[in-house]
Design a protein around this motif. Sequence first.
Motif, PDB file in Angstrom:
ATOM      1  N   THR A 143       1.201   8.347  -0.142  1.00  0.00           N
ATOM      2  CA  THR A 143       1.077   7.179   0.714  1.00  0.00           C
ATOM      3  C   THR A 143      -0.041   7.367   1.716  1.00  0.00           C
ATOM      4  O   THR A 143      -0.584   6.414   2.212  1.00  0.00           O
ATOM      5  CB  THR A 143       2.378   6.917   1.477  1.00  0.00           C
ATOM      6  OG1 THR A 143       2.756   8.132   2.087  1.00  0.00           O
ATOM      7  CG2 THR A 143       3.458   6.439   0.564  1.00  0.00           C
ATOM      8  N   VAL A 144      -0.380   8.599   1.986  1.00  0.00           N
ATOM      9  CA  VAL A 144      -1.433   8.807   2.961  1.00  0.00           C
ATOM     10  C   VAL A 144      -2.743   9.222   2.318  1.00  0.00           C
ATOM     11  O   VAL A 144      -3.795   8.773   2.735  1.00  0.00           O
ATOM     12  CB  VAL A 144      -1.002   9.875   3.990  1.00  0.00           C
ATOM     13  CG1 VAL A 144      -2.025   9.967   5.097  1.00  0.00           C
ATOM     14  CG2 VAL A 144       0.339   9.517   4.579  1.00  0.00           C
ATOM     15  N   GLN A 186      -3.084   4.737  -5.420  1.00  0.00           N
ATOM     16  CA  GLN A 186      -1.643   4.779  -5.624  1.00  0.00           C
ATOM     17  C   GLN A 186      -0.954   3.730  -4.776  1.00  0.00           C
ATOM     18  O   GLN A 186       0.126   3.939  -4.275  1.00  0.00           O
ATOM     19  CB  GLN A 186      -1.079   6.166  -5.364  1.00  0.00           C
ATOM     20  CG  GLN A 186      -1.535   6.969  -4.175  1.00  0.00           C
ATOM     21  CD  GLN A 186      -2.198   6.232  -3.071  1.00  0.00           C
ATOM     22  OE1 GLN A 186      -3.341   5.793  -3.166  1.00  0.00           O
ATOM     23  NE2 GLN A 186      -1.506   6.094  -1.976  1.00  0.00           N
ATOM     24  N   SER A 236       3.731  -1.240   2.317  1.00  0.00           N
ATOM     25  CA  SER A 236       2.866  -1.721   3.383  1.00  0.00           C
ATOM     26  C   SER A 236       1.395  -1.564   3.011  1.00  0.00           C
ATOM     27  O   SER A 236       0.543  -2.306   3.458  1.00  0.00           O
ATOM     28  CB  SER A 236       3.162  -0.988   4.680  1.00  0.00           C
ATOM     29  OG  SER A 236       3.076   0.393   4.470  1.00  0.00           O
ATOM     30  N   HIS A 237       1.131  -0.584   2.166  1.00  0.00           N
ATOM     31  CA  HIS A 237      -0.244  -0.407   1.695  1.00  0.00           C
ATOM     32  C   HIS A 237      -0.656  -1.585   0.820  1.00  0.00           C
ATOM     33  O   HIS A 237      -1.762  -2.064   0.886  1.00  0.00           O
ATOM     34  CB  HIS A 237      -0.332   0.902   0.922  1.00  0.00           C
ATOM     35  CG  HIS A 237      -1.739   1.283   0.561  1.00  0.00           C
ATOM     36  ND1 HIS A 237      -2.033   2.486   0.001  1.00  0.00           N
ATOM     37  CD2 HIS A 237      -2.907   0.619   0.692  1.00  0.00           C
ATOM     38  CE1 HIS A 237      -3.337   2.542  -0.207  1.00  0.00           C
ATOM     39  NE2 HIS A 237      -3.893   1.415   0.204  1.00  0.00           N
ATOM     40  N   ARG A 297       0.135  -4.602   1.020  1.00  0.00           N
ATOM     41  CA  ARG A 297      -0.270  -5.756   1.799  1.00  0.00           C
ATOM     42  C   ARG A 297      -1.698  -5.586   2.305  1.00  0.00           C
ATOM     43  O   ARG A 297      -2.422  -6.545   2.468  1.00  0.00           O
ATOM     44  CB  ARG A 297       0.692  -5.908   2.980  1.00  0.00           C
ATOM     45  CG  ARG A 297       0.795  -7.317   3.435  1.00  0.00           C
ATOM     46  CD  ARG A 297       1.964  -7.468   4.380  1.00  0.00           C
ATOM     47  NE  ARG A 297       3.185  -6.926   3.823  1.00  0.00           N
ATOM     48  CZ  ARG A 297       4.211  -6.569   4.583  1.00  0.00           C
ATOM     49  NH1 ARG A 297       4.148  -6.685   5.881  1.00  0.00           N
ATOM     50  NH2 ARG A 297       5.296  -6.095   4.038  1.00  0.00           N
ATOM     51  N   ILE A 298      -2.067  -4.335   2.533  1.00  0.00           N
ATOM     52  CA  ILE A 298      -3.412  -4.082   3.040  1.00  0.00           C
ATOM     53  C   ILE A 298      -4.472  -4.434   2.010  1.00  0.00           C
ATOM     54  O   ILE A 298      -5.457  -5.060   2.322  1.00  0.00           O
ATOM     55  CB  ILE A 298      -3.552  -2.577   3.391  1.00  0.00           C
ATOM     56  CG1 ILE A 298      -2.691  -2.249   4.586  1.00  0.00           C
ATOM     57  CG2 ILE A 298      -4.984  -2.216   3.680  1.00  0.00           C
ATOM     58  CD1 ILE A 298      -2.947  -3.115   5.757  1.00  0.00           C
TER      59      ILE A 298
END
Lengths: 285, 248
Positions: free
Chosen positions: A6-7, A12, A18-19, A21-22
């Motif tokens: 996730t970071v 991925q 939330s990613h 949506r980015i």
Amino acid sequence: MKNGSTVTGIGQSKSNPSHQRIVGPAARFSPGAAITGVGAALLAAGAALAALGGASEELISILAIMWKWMPLMFEGFLFNILVSVLAMAIGTASGAVLGLAQVSPFWPLHRLASLVTQFFRNAPWLVLLFYCIFLLPFEATIIGVTVPLPGWIKATIGLSLPVMANVSEIVRGAVQSVPAGQWESAEALAFSRRQTMWMIILPQCLKRMLPPWMNLYAILTMATPLISIVGVEDAMTVTRQALAAEGRTELLIPMYSLLLGWFFLYCYPIARWTQALERRFNVTI
Amino acid sequence: MDAIYDWFRLLNDEYGINFAVFYDPFYRGRFFNGLLMTVWLSAVCIVLSIAIGLVGAWLQGSRLRLLRVVIQGYIQLFRNTPPLIQLYFFFFGLGSLLPPVTNEYGAQVPPIGNVTWAIISLSFFAGAFNVEIFRAGIEAVPRATVEAAEALGYSRFKAYIHVVFPLALRFSLPALGNNLVNLVKFTTLAYAIAVPELLYVSAQIWSDALNVREMMNLLLVIYVAIIGLLVLVLRRWEHALRMPGYGL
């Protein structure tokens, strides 16, 4: 390191809501504005060049020198493309295996695979490149046959390692993004795990994996000039040799701009295409 | 500490596994300075690239079409060209345009050193990604939230500071973390213009102490550790900023 994707990752986005949506709104932008902007930048570079050249004959001589070196530089550029294609092929094949190992239900395999993935994703590309150049042997003996390993092959292997780790994450993210209901209904229909994977889950994943995979390819292509640092002769090496041979400082900006331009013309369409696919498959929103 | 140093010296004497950076004070000092340079480069570039991202995202909301076009051009140019060639372009290309200055020893030196060029180049490279990331974060803030703030009498600026930005930051954080991790990995590019960061000093050490294998492994482990640490910090931060019930 588990779920560190996730970071850290490139492709991925599926694993993190939330990613997702980015990436959605980021994909929207006007191509016209971008092309105009790039055009304006090139025009500004041209103006700077003209101002630098002063007289027009100066400019013509610079263009003549660039024209003279262009075939050799373009050959180097094609070599970069070749390296990127080979590294992508090796990285994709090994990354797919590693990614499938990451979603294996057998825990030691799955742990080992995610450890390897995280390790190679967190290591800088250039360090991995140095690692392969220095520590791989110059020839390898496979079943009695000695195969020479020239620098460029070692460099290709070095570039394919981070690609492998990123492909592995793309595969994992895509498999995990398939709703659990798919697995459950396959089970209800008496599919075995292997059948479910190959006949139900993976066909759905292919579509989801394509945009991040293409994005990764663009990133890899932009990383290929790194091989010039470890002594492989590519477009960057040829350009620097040309600059050294001519020995004129006013050539520096035009020559590097030419090289930047080629990479831009190659990578920008891939980026646009990736965005179009993302929108079409509607996987990021 | 001395016990550790002695152990590494023993390892070299007995088994020929030469971790010179641990037992030799000269190499140790060099290596440590390289590590500091990498950390310094990363820290400065992270701050500058975030600043570029914020300014760029703000300018992209501008009413001036020309400004938006320029920002868009910057983003696309920096995102779609190799960072190494960008670095060469800045260091050799733009660097050659600047008139040399005379230093205190009377020698002609370029006015901007290689460390500064590396910082400029890497910050612009990562900044291009950050602009997109922040803009996407701002766009992800629901329109209704902004309208609610306006209804409560917030001015446009105050609403941005107190309502839009805190939410946008949370939306942007995963992608931002991603990009910052990549930025730290790309500080190794500064090797190409002889910035004495970790990779560069390691290359010097392995050619002096002839211990390529040991240095390479150590280097890989250290980089993975630095980046693992950054990932951990970012994840903690993300967790601390979480707003339950907001899908964040």
